[in-house]
Design an enzyme around this catalytic site. Structure first.
Site, short mmCIF file in Angstrom:
data_model
loop_
_atom_site.label_atom_id
_atom_site.label_comp_id
_atom_site.label_asym_id
_atom_site.label_seq_id
_atom_site.Cartn_x
_atom_site.Cartn_y
_atom_site.Cartn_z
N PHE A 149 0.82 -1.22 0.00
CA PHE A 149 0.00 0.00 0.00
C PHE A 149 0.85 1.27 0.00
O PHE A 149 0.37 2.34 -0.37
CB PHE A 149 -0.94 0.01 1.23
CG PHE A 149 -0.24 0.44 2.50
CD1 PHE A 149 -0.08 1.80 2.79
CD2 PHE A 149 0.28 -0.49 3.39
CE1 PHE A 149 0.59 2.20 3.95
CE2 PHE A 149 0.94 -0.09 4.54
CZ PHE A 149 1.09 1.26 4.81
N LYS A 173 -1.27 -7.10 -9.24
CA LYS A 173 -2.23 -7.28 -8.12
C LYS A 173 -1.80 -6.26 -7.07
O LYS A 173 -0.93 -6.51 -6.26
CB LYS A 173 -2.11 -8.72 -7.58
CG LYS A 173 -3.33 -9.28 -6.87
CD LYS A 173 -3.81 -8.48 -5.68
CE LYS A 173 -2.92 -8.57 -4.47
NZ LYS A 173 -3.30 -7.59 -3.43
N GLU A 176 -4.98 -3.81 -1.85
CA GLU A 176 -6.43 -3.54 -1.82
C GLU A 176 -6.74 -2.26 -1.01
O GLU A 176 -7.88 -1.82 -0.99
CB GLU A 176 -7.18 -4.75 -1.25
CG GLU A 176 -6.81 -5.18 0.16
CD GLU A 176 -5.61 -6.14 0.21
OE1 GLU A 176 -4.60 -5.87 -0.46
OE2 GLU A 176 -5.67 -7.15 0.94
N ARG A 177 -5.71 -1.68 -0.36
CA ARG A 177 -5.94 -0.45 0.43
C ARG A 177 -6.05 0.79 -0.47
O ARG A 177 -6.79 1.70 -0.17
CB ARG A 177 -4.79 -0.22 1.40
CG ARG A 177 -4.41 -1.41 2.22
CD ARG A 177 -5.12 -1.43 3.56
NE ARG A 177 -4.80 -2.66 4.25
CZ ARG A 177 -5.66 -3.63 4.48
NH1 ARG A 177 -6.92 -3.52 4.13
NH2 ARG A 177 -5.27 -4.72 5.10
N SER A 226 5.34 -7.05 3.30
CA SER A 226 5.92 -7.44 4.58
C SER A 226 6.65 -8.77 4.46
O SER A 226 6.37 -9.58 3.57
CB SER A 226 4.81 -7.53 5.64
OG SER A 226 3.85 -8.47 5.22
N CYS A 281 9.62 1.75 3.59
CA CYS A 281 10.55 0.66 3.90
C CYS A 281 11.96 1.19 4.05
O CYS A 281 12.84 0.49 4.54
CB CYS A 281 10.51 -0.41 2.82
SG CYS A 281 11.19 0.18 1.28
N GLU A 384 9.23 -4.15 13.02
CA GLU A 384 9.04 -3.00 12.15
C GLU A 384 7.75 -2.31 12.61
O GLU A 384 6.67 -2.92 12.54
CB GLU A 384 8.89 -3.47 10.70
CG GLU A 384 8.66 -2.35 9.72
CD GLU A 384 8.48 -2.85 8.28
OE1 GLU A 384 7.83 -3.88 8.07
OE2 GLU A 384 9.01 -2.19 7.37
P1 NAD Z 1 1.53 -6.63 3.07
O1 NAD Z 1 2.55 -7.70 3.12
O2 NAD Z 1 0.42 -6.64 4.06
O3 NAD Z 1 0.82 -6.61 1.63
C1 NAD Z 1 1.58 -6.61 0.45
C2 NAD Z 1 0.78 -7.32 -0.64
O4 NAD Z 1 0.56 -8.69 -0.24
C3 NAD Z 1 -0.58 -6.71 -0.90
O5 NAD Z 1 -0.83 -6.69 -2.28
C4 NAD Z 1 -1.54 -7.65 -0.17
O6 NAD Z 1 -2.80 -7.73 -0.78
C5 NAD Z 1 -0.83 -8.98 -0.25
N1 NAD Z 1 -1.13 -9.84 0.91
C6 NAD Z 1 -1.44 -9.45 2.16
N2 NAD Z 1 -1.66 -10.52 2.95
C7 NAD Z 1 -1.48 -11.61 2.18
C8 NAD Z 1 -1.55 -13.02 2.43
N3 NAD Z 1 -1.85 -13.48 3.63
N4 NAD Z 1 -1.28 -13.87 1.42
C9 NAD Z 1 -0.97 -13.39 0.20
N5 NAD Z 1 -0.89 -12.07 -0.09
C10 NAD Z 1 -1.14 -11.18 0.88
O7 NAD Z 1 2.34 -5.23 3.12
P2 NAD Z 1 1.75 -3.75 3.19
O8 NAD Z 1 1.20 -3.52 4.55
O9 NAD Z 1 0.89 -3.46 2.03
O10 NAD Z 1 3.09 -2.92 3.00
C11 NAD Z 1 3.97 -2.61 4.04
C12 NAD Z 1 5.14 -3.54 4.08
O11 NAD Z 1 5.83 -3.51 2.83
C13 NAD Z 1 6.19 -3.15 5.11
O12 NAD Z 1 6.65 -4.30 5.75
C14 NAD Z 1 7.29 -2.50 4.29
O13 NAD Z 1 8.57 -2.54 4.86
C15 NAD Z 1 7.23 -3.34 3.06
N6 NAD Z 1 7.84 -2.68 1.93
C16 NAD Z 1 9.04 -3.16 1.51
C17 NAD Z 1 9.69 -2.55 0.46
C18 NAD Z 1 11.00 -3.06 -0.03
O14 NAD Z 1 11.40 -2.71 -1.14
N7 NAD Z 1 11.69 -3.89 0.71
C19 NAD Z 1 9.10 -1.44 -0.17
C20 NAD Z 1 7.86 -0.99 0.29
C21 NAD Z 1 7.23 -1.62 1.34
#
Ligand code: NAD
Length: 498
Positions: A149, A173, A176-177, A226, A281, A384
């Site tokens: 998101f 994909k 969804e937020r 994450s 991140c 985090e």
């Molecule tokens: P998230 O892991 O909750 O969601 C990321 C994606 O995974 C979304 O599209 C979501 O729909 C999907 N998802 C969520 N739960 C799932 C599940 N159980 N099974 C399969 N898919 C699922 O992350 P977020 O809250 O959207 O983003 C924040 C996180 O992203 C933080 O941990 C941040 O550090 C990380 N991030 C990392 C980088 C990097 O380059 N390392 C960059 C930006 C954000």
């Protein structure tokens, strides 16, 4: 209630699964739309369209594909304000920060204009008698990306631009937020000349992600989000024989040496720790001053700056430093971690709990907090937080400070503040973290370098954007050819006889 759609084969398509997710305006805490959550059958429709369109796109010469990127750059610039507004409305970040989100994505589209050069293969003339050998980089076919998101423009663009420039079809994909900007990006790509089916947006949650992992036609998965989800997708995708790169969470340490310019450090930490409400991140979430004197000076200078941070809705434009966090659940998690820090014995130097903004009482606002005397066994250090909370961990020596950053399970970014070149050089060389800043708090590499962390911040062999993206989105084919020696004396007009 506005019902959002998927974007499949050049059309806005309503969800058919019957499942939806609420999309909020985090500044007011109200649901402003619902987004469809795709089933495996809906994902399959997009995959079939992508598979049908991709061979013709791969056959378009790279220079013409690059022209689509060129046009896309101008369209992103044309629609910058519209994109930033839509992004801020669903994400909550300030308008200038939202425009930055688009620009950092646009820079990767610019880089992809160089596709003809980046896709050039290799050739060995005369590898043997009459033998030549050449390697070419070919598109994978149908590729997919799953994005978080916190950068709804930048990260989709980091994935889709190189994937498409290499001749692939790409299914996004998004989170969804905040799903509106990804759809706007897909529309703009088609306005820029991309054929239907080459970029598609399928909204969804775990069900859509599992459909991507399981679909045999999808050749590669890029993920950012994450760490637990990164590990899940990496393991699942690899087990299905796909090419996978997954980027996860972070806990970025900034080391402040006694000789650092403290004014500079405080400016840097305020922006890097609290910008975008800490939902980056590459945010600095741990400051490690070396020596008691450095720590005392740092906390004394930081605290009033943290207290005076301006928090508000994106509609306030440049008048606010950061906005709300993404959901009520995120707000509760951050506040619970702040409570745990107090319980575990850290000193709450600035208390952001209980922050409320008149007229926006239901918004997901979290006040800025600053912890001092944090130790490495505390939850606020280990986890985090992804919120506007900076933890100061005091270290007696440079070695101890470096050790903290080295021992943490995440290894996305880090920074050192010093005037001493030798210390900076030693730090950059030894630290086991993927992106290092020297007097630079958020060392996000530019588009022509690559972005990626180490340890639990990334899974896979290649980084995002830059030359690595052109490796990730292509595979190498090597041809060895032998031509028997033929007639070199020109045409023979008499009938051949034996
Ligand atoms: P998230 O892991 O909750 O969601 C990321 C994606 O995974 C979304 O599209 C979501 O729909 C999907 N998802 C969520 N739960 C799932 C599940 N159980 N099974 C399969 N898919 C699922 O992350 P977020 O809250 O959207 O983003 C924040 C996180 O992203 C933080 O941990 C941040 O550090 C990380 N991030 C990392 C980088 C990097 O380059 N390392 C960059 C930006 C954000």
């Amino acid at each position: 209630m506005k019902e959002l759609t998927h974007y499949i084969n050049g059309e806005h398509v309503k969800g058919t699964s019957g499942r939806f997710a609420d999309v909020y305006n985090p500044a007011i805490g109200e649901i402003i739309a619902k987004t469809p959550l795709a089933s495996a059958a809906e994902m399959d429709i997009a995959v079939q369209a992508a598979a049908a369109a991709q061979p013709a796109w791969a056959a378009v010469n790279p220079q013409r594909r690059a022209r689509v990127m060129m046009k896309m750059v101008s369209l992103l610039n044309r629609d910058m304000d519209k994109l930033a507004e839509a992004l801020s409305r669903e994400h909550g970040k300030t308008l200038p920060d939202a425009a930055g989100d688009v620009v950092r994505g646009l820079e990767v589209v610019e880089y992809c204009i160089g596709a003809p050069e980046l896709l050039k293969g290799q050739y060995t003339d005369g590898a043997g008698p009459g033998i030549d050998m050449y390697s070419m980089k070919q598109a994978l076919g149908v590729t997919a990306g799953i994005t978080p998101f916190n950068f709804p423009a930048m990260i989709p663009l980091w994935m889709c631009a190189p994937a498409i420039a290499c001749g692939n079809a790409f299914i996004l994909k998004p989170s969804e937020r905040d799903p509106s900007v990804p759809i706007m990006i897909a529309e703009l790509f088609e306005e820029a000349g991309l054929p239907k089916g080459i970029i598609q947006v399928v909204n969804g949650d775990k069900e859509a992600v599992d459909a991507i992992i399981d679909h045999e036609t999808i050749q590669s998965i890029g993920f950012v989000g994450s760490t637990p989800i990164a590990e899940y997708i990496y393991a699942g995708g690899c087990a299905k024989g796909k090419r996978v790169q997954c980027f996860g969470g972070a806990k970025n340490h900034a080391i402040i040496m006694p000789d650092a310019d403290m004014d500079n450090v405080v400016d840097a930490l305020i922006g890097a720790g609290y910008g975008a409400a800490g939902e980056r991140c590459m945010a600095i979430s741990v400051a490690v001053p070396v020596g008691e004197g450095t720590a005392d000076r740092l906390v004394a200078a930081l605290a009033p700056r943290v207290e005076s941070l301006k928090i508000g809705p994106y509609t306030s434009g440049n008048d606010v430093d950061f906005g709300p966090v993404i959901t009520g659940a995120a707000k509760d998690k951050i506040n619970a971690l702040v409570e745990s820090g107090i319980e575990q014995g850290a000193t709450l130097a600035v208390d952001g709990r209980g922050f409320s903004l008149q007229g926006y009482e239901d918004g997901f606002f979290v006040g800025a907090s600053l912890f001092d005397n944090v130790t490495t066994d505390m939850e606020i250090y280990k986890q985090e937080i992804f919120g506007p909370v900076l933890s100061v961990v005091r270290a007696e020596t440079y070695e101890e400070a470096v050790g903290h950053a080295m021992d943490h399970e995440y290894g996305n970014g880090t920074a050192i503040f010093t005037r001493d070149g030798d210390t900076a050089r030693d730090f950059a060389s030894r630290i086991n973290v993927g992106m290092v800043g020297i007097n630079v708090p958020i060392p996000v590499p530019l588009a022509y370098h690559t972005f990626g962390g180490w340890k639990k911040s990334a899974f896979g062999d290649l980084n995002q954007h830059g030359p690595d993206a052109f490796k990730f989105y292509t595979r190498t084919k090597t041809v060895t050819s032998r031509w028997p020696s033929g007639t070199k004396e020109g045409a023979d007009f008499s009938i051949p006889t034996m």
